[in-house]
Write a protein that holds these residues in place. Structure first.
Motif, PDB file in Angstrom:
ATOM      1  N   GLN A  55      31.163  56.893  26.384  1.00 46.13           N
ATOM      2  CA  GLN A  55      32.179  55.875  27.362  1.00 46.13           C
ATOM      3  C   GLN A  55      33.065  55.925  25.459  1.00 46.13           C
ATOM      4  N   TYR A  56      34.166  56.507  25.721  1.00 48.78           N
ATOM      5  CA  TYR A  56      35.118  56.095  24.925  1.00 48.78           C
ATOM      6  C   TYR A  56      36.309  55.442  24.741  1.00 48.78           C
ATOM      7  N   ALA A  57      36.211  54.198  24.058  1.00 48.85           N
ATOM      8  CA  ALA A  57      37.517  52.793  24.220  1.00 48.85           C
ATOM      9  C   ALA A  57      38.342  52.724  23.087  1.00 48.85           C
ATOM     10  N   ALA A  58      39.110  52.816  23.101  1.00 47.62           N
ATOM     11  CA  ALA A  58      40.681  52.165  22.289  1.00 47.62           C
ATOM     12  C   ALA A  58      40.267  50.896  21.340  1.00 47.62           C
ATOM     13  N   PRO A  59      40.529  50.815  20.248  1.00 45.48           N
ATOM     14  CA  PRO A  59      39.670  49.733  19.285  1.00 45.48           C
ATOM     15  C   PRO A  59      40.314  48.221  20.530  1.00 45.48           C
ATOM     16  N   GLU A  60      41.455  48.147  20.432  1.00 48.13           N
ATOM     17  CA  GLU A  60      42.366  47.240  21.033  1.00 48.13           C
ATOM     18  C   GLU A  60      42.188  46.933  22.220  1.00 48.13           C
ATOM     19  N   ALA A  61      41.362  48.012  23.079  1.00 42.88           N
ATOM     20  CA  ALA A  61      41.176  47.645  24.664  1.00 42.88           C
ATOM     21  C   ALA A  61      39.475  47.384  24.279  1.00 42.88           C
ATOM     22  N   ILE A  62      38.533  47.429  23.504  1.00 44.48           N
ATOM     23  CA  ILE A  62      37.386  46.773  23.579  1.00 44.48           C
ATOM     24  C   ILE A  62      37.406  45.235  23.228  1.00 44.48           C
ATOM     25  N   ALA A  63      38.438  44.556  22.459  1.00 40.54           N
ATOM     26  CA  ALA A  63      38.679  43.014  22.659  1.00 40.54           C
ATOM     27  C   ALA A  63      39.270  42.526  24.025  1.00 40.54           C
ATOM     28  N   LEU A  64      39.968  43.440  24.705  1.00 40.88           N
ATOM     29  CA  LEU A  64      40.878  43.353  26.169  1.00 40.88           C
ATOM     30  C   LEU A  64      39.646  42.996  26.965  1.00 40.88           C
ATOM     31  N   LEU A  65      38.106  44.241  27.078  1.00 41.23           N
ATOM     32  CA  LEU A  65      37.307  43.663  27.742  1.00 41.23           C
ATOM     33  C   LEU A  65      36.481  42.632  27.358  1.00 41.23           C
ATOM     34  N   ARG A  66      35.611  42.707  26.877  1.00 40.16           N
ATOM     35  CA  ARG A  66      34.783  41.505  25.786  1.00 40.16           C
ATOM     36  C   ARG A  66      35.578  40.427  26.374  1.00 40.16           C
ATOM     37  N   GLU A  67      37.882  39.782  26.345  1.00 39.19           N
ATOM     38  CA  GLU A  67      38.042  38.784  27.325  1.00 39.19           C
ATOM     39  C   GLU A  67      37.781  38.233  28.557  1.00 39.19           C
ATOM     40  N   ALA A  68      37.931  39.384  29.325  1.00 39.73           N
ATOM     41  CA  ALA A  68      38.153  39.785  30.708  1.00 39.73           C
ATOM     42  C   ALA A  68      36.375  39.844  31.582  1.00 39.73           C
ATOM     43  N   ARG A  69      35.297  40.041  31.158  1.00 44.17           N
ATOM     44  CA  ARG A  69      34.057  40.434  30.463  1.00 44.17           C
ATOM     45  C   ARG A  69      33.534  37.774  30.747  1.00 44.17           C
ATOM     46  N   ARG A  70      34.224  37.447  30.005  1.00 43.98           N
ATOM     47  CA  ARG A  70      33.734  35.757  29.704  1.00 43.98           C
ATOM     48  C   ARG A  70      34.638  35.168  30.730  1.00 43.98           C
ATOM     49  N   LYS A  71      36.268  35.832  30.709  1.00 44.81           N
ATOM     50  CA  LYS A  71      36.636  35.001  31.225  1.00 44.81           C
ATOM     51  C   LYS A  71      36.122  34.363  33.201  1.00 44.81           C
ATOM     52  N   PRO A  72      36.173  33.134  33.233  1.00 41.17           N
ATOM     53  CA  PRO A  72      35.763  32.876  35.161  1.00 41.17           C
ATOM     54  C   PRO A  72      36.081  33.256  36.097  1.00 41.17           C
ATOM     55  N   HIS A  73      36.225  33.742  37.515  1.00 47.48           N
ATOM     56  CA  HIS A  73      36.633  33.771  38.032  1.00 47.48           C
ATOM     57  C   HIS A  73      37.442  33.230  38.091  1.00 47.48           C
ATOM     58  N   GLU A  74      38.968  33.470  38.688  1.00 48.38           N
ATOM     59  CA  GLU A  74      39.977  32.325  39.221  1.00 48.38           C
ATOM     60  C   GLU A  74      39.672  32.941  40.691  1.00 48.38           C
ATOM     61  N   GLY A  75      39.584  34.106  41.415  1.00 54.86           N
ATOM     62  CA  GLY A  75      39.946  34.230  43.241  1.00 54.86           C
ATOM     63  C   GLY A  75      41.072  34.565  42.937  1.00 54.86           C
ATOM     64  N   HIS A  76      41.337  35.423  42.114  1.00 62.17           N
ATOM     65  CA  HIS A  76      43.255  35.964  41.905  1.00 62.17           C
ATOM     66  C   HIS A  76      43.543  37.602  42.880  1.00 62.17           C
ATOM     67  N   SER A 102      50.232  56.617  50.837  1.00 66.33           N
ATOM     68  CA  SER A 102      50.813  55.134  50.066  1.00 66.33           C
ATOM     69  C   SER A 102      50.234  54.190  51.422  1.00 66.33           C
ATOM     70  N   GLY A 103      50.517  54.765  52.789  1.00 65.03           N
ATOM     71  CA  GLY A 103      50.126  54.289  53.652  1.00 65.03           C
ATOM     72  C   GLY A 103      48.683  52.953  53.901  1.00 65.03           C
ATOM     73  N   ASN A 104      47.806  53.770  52.450  1.00 68.82           N
ATOM     74  CA  ASN A 104      46.478  52.882  52.751  1.00 68.82           C
ATOM     75  C   ASN A 104      46.484  51.884  51.201  1.00 68.82           C
ATOM     76  N   ARG A 105      45.673  51.211  51.082  1.00 69.35           N
ATOM     77  CA  ARG A 105      45.725  49.654  50.631  1.00 69.35           C
ATOM     78  C   ARG A 105      44.247  49.119  49.631  1.00 69.35           C
ATOM     79  N   VAL A 106      44.521  48.684  48.925  1.00 69.61           N
ATOM     80  CA  VAL A 106      43.165  48.592  47.939  1.00 69.61           C
ATOM     81  C   VAL A 106      43.130  47.301  47.595  1.00 69.61           C
ATOM     82  N   LEU A 107      42.357  45.597  48.465  1.00 64.47           N
ATOM     83  CA  LEU A 107      42.279  44.646  47.856  1.00 64.47           C
ATOM     84  C   LEU A 107      41.346  44.462  47.121  1.00 64.47           C
ATOM     85  N   TYR A 108      41.621  43.800  45.493  1.00 68.30           N
ATOM     86  CA  TYR A 108      41.009  43.437  44.932  1.00 68.30           C
ATOM     87  C   TYR A 108      41.023  41.933  44.862  1.00 68.30           C
ATOM     88  N   ARG A 109      39.496  40.870  44.300  1.00 67.87           N
ATOM     89  CA  ARG A 109      39.645  40.278  43.605  1.00 67.87           C
ATOM     90  C   ARG A 109      38.852  40.168  42.545  1.00 67.87           C
TER      91      ARG A 109
END
Length: 153
Positions: A55-76, A102-109
Motif C-alpha cells: 500500500q502506498y500513501a501520499a504524505p498528506e493523507a497519512i496525517a488525515l488517516l491517523r486523525e480519522a482513526r483517533r476521532k470518536p464515533h459520532e453516528g454520522h 444509480s438506483g442502488n444506494r449504500v449507507l455509511y455510518r
C-alpha cells in the motif's frame, strides 16, 4: 500514479477494481510506486487494515488517516449512489459487491457501510436495533420524516 494518490490518498491493488480498464496493470504501477517511495515522494506501509499486499500513501493523507482513526464515533450518516466512486462495498469490505447502478444506494455510518439498497430491497450489513433500522431505511430511500413522527418510531 500521482492522479490516483490525489484521488484516493492511499493506493493498493484492490482499489483499482473501481478504476478504468485503460489504467496500466498493478505490477506496472507498483514499479512506479517503488521509485516514488525511494525518492521520498510517497510512503509505503500498511495503511488500510485487513488488506494484503503493498500500500502506498501520499504524505498528506497519512496525517488525515491517523486523525480519522483517533476521532470518536459520532453516528454520522452518509448515503451514496451505487454509481459513486466511493461505493467500495465488496471491494474493501467482505461480501458481495453493490452493483454500480444509480438506483442502488449504500449507507455509511462513521465511514462503515451498514445498509444497502439494491433492486428496491433494503439489506443490512450489520445487526441494528429496530429504531436504527427504521432510520437507515428512510435515509436509503431518501424519505423526509417529520420530527414528530420520528419521535414515535
Amino acid at each position: 500514479m500521482r492522479t490516483l494518490l490525489r484521488r484516493w490518498g492511499v493506493v493498493f491493488w484492490r482499489l483499482l477494481a473501481r478504476e478504468a480498464d485503460w489504467l496500466p496493470p498493478w505490477r506496472d504501477l507498483l514499479m512506479c510506486c517503488r521509485r516514488l517511495e525511494a525518492r521520498g515522494e510517497i510512503r509505503g506501509g500498511r495503511f488500510v487494515a485487513g488488506l494484503t499486499g503493498e500500500q502506498y500513501a501520499a504524505p498528506e493523507a497519512i496525517a488525515l488517516l491517523r486523525e480519522a482513526r483517533r476521532k470518536p464515533h459520532e453516528g454520522h450518516y452518509v448515503s451514496l449512489s451505487g454509481a459513486d466512486p466511493l461505493n467500495l462495498v465488496g471491494i474493501l469490505t467482505p461480501g458481495a459487491r453493490l452493483p454500480s447502478l444509480s438506483g442502488n444506494r449504500v449507507l455509511y455510518r462513521d465511514g462503515v457501510p451498514i445498509a444497502l439498497l439494491a433492486g428496491g430491497e433494503v439489506g443490512f450489513l450489520q445487526e441494528l436495533p429496530a429504531q436504527e433500522q427504521w432510520e437507515a431505511r428512510n435515509l436509503l430511500l431518501r424519505r423526509q420524516v417529520p420530527a414528530q413522527l420520528a419521535d414515535l418510531a
